[in-house]
Design a protein around this motif. Structure first.
Motif, PDB file in Angstrom:
ATOM      1  N   ARG A   9       0.764  -1.233  -0.170  1.00 26.70           N
ATOM      2  CA  ARG A   9      -0.011   0.037   0.030  1.00 26.70           C
ATOM      3  C   ARG A   9       0.942   1.184  -0.088  1.00 26.70           C
ATOM      4  O   ARG A   9       1.902   1.409   0.774  1.00 26.70           O
ATOM      5  CB  ARG A   9      -0.810   0.031   1.286  1.00 26.70           C
ATOM      6  CG  ARG A   9      -1.870  -0.993   1.400  1.00 26.70           C
ATOM      7  CD  ARG A   9      -2.941  -0.978   2.410  1.00 26.70           C
ATOM      8  NE  ARG A   9      -2.000   0.016   3.672  1.00 26.70           N
ATOM      9  CZ  ARG A   9      -2.786   0.238   4.854  1.00 26.70           C
ATOM     10  NH1 ARG A   9      -3.993  -0.607   4.944  1.00 26.70           N
ATOM     11  NH2 ARG A   9      -2.140   0.828   5.610  1.00 26.70           N
ATOM     12  N   SER A  11       1.763   5.158   0.648  1.00 23.95           N
ATOM     13  CA  SER A  11       1.328   6.167   1.789  1.00 23.95           C
ATOM     14  C   SER A  11       0.454   7.277   0.973  1.00 23.95           C
ATOM     15  O   SER A  11       0.511   7.692  -0.194  1.00 23.95           O
ATOM     16  CB  SER A  11       2.619   6.943   2.144  1.00 23.95           C
ATOM     17  OG  SER A  11       2.283   7.941   2.844  1.00 23.95           O
ATOM     18  N   ARG A  12      -0.394   7.791   1.784  1.00 25.02           N
ATOM     19  CA  ARG A  12      -1.430   8.973   1.389  1.00 25.02           C
ATOM     20  C   ARG A  12      -0.615  10.103   1.411  1.00 25.02           C
ATOM     21  O   ARG A  12      -1.126  10.983   0.671  1.00 25.02           O
ATOM     22  CB  ARG A  12      -2.578   9.233   2.273  1.00 25.02           C
ATOM     23  CG  ARG A  12      -3.702   7.762   2.615  1.00 25.02           C
ATOM     24  CD  ARG A  12      -4.851   8.144   3.259  1.00 25.02           C
ATOM     25  NE  ARG A  12      -4.430   7.709   4.505  1.00 25.02           N
ATOM     26  CZ  ARG A  12      -4.868   8.170   5.913  1.00 25.02           C
ATOM     27  NH1 ARG A  12      -5.762   8.809   5.631  1.00 25.02           N
ATOM     28  NH2 ARG A  12      -4.336   7.400   7.178  1.00 25.02           N
ATOM     29  N   HIS A  13       0.484  10.217   1.789  1.00 20.92           N
ATOM     30  CA  HIS A  13       1.347  11.171   2.022  1.00 20.92           C
ATOM     31  C   HIS A  13       2.527  11.375   0.794  1.00 20.92           C
ATOM     32  O   HIS A  13       3.207  12.280   0.712  1.00 20.92           O
ATOM     33  CB  HIS A  13       1.948  11.785   3.367  1.00 20.92           C
ATOM     34  CG  HIS A  13       1.010  11.998   4.407  1.00 20.92           C
ATOM     35  ND1 HIS A  13       0.193  12.973   4.590  1.00 20.92           N
ATOM     36  CD2 HIS A  13       0.580  10.708   5.291  1.00 20.92           C
ATOM     37  CE1 HIS A  13      -0.627  12.521   5.699  1.00 20.92           C
ATOM     38  NE2 HIS A  13      -0.441  11.356   5.998  1.00 20.92           N
TER      39      HIS A  13
END
Length: 63
Positions: A9, A11-13
């Protein structure tokens, strides 16, 4: 023997340029962390308990 990590997955950042940090999980629960800008074969392995402690500390301190 090298562990096999699945379910990577991002990172959203992550930056929109595609360079990101990803995490995956091995069948024994070990967490793998890799940087897609570098060599994808280089994976930092973290024990599940230590990963939980790291996440708790990050959330607590707002990094």
């Amino acid at each position: 023997m090298t562990k096999r990590y699945v379910g990577w997955r991002k990172s959203r950042h992550s930056n929109p340029n595609g360079g990101c940090v990803e995490i995956g999980r091995a069948s024994d629960g070990t967490i793998g962390v890799r940087d897609t800008k570098g060599d994808p074969a280089v994976i930092l392995e973290v024990a599940p308990r230590e990963w939980a402690r790291l996440l708790a500390r990050v959330r607590e301190r707002g990094f």
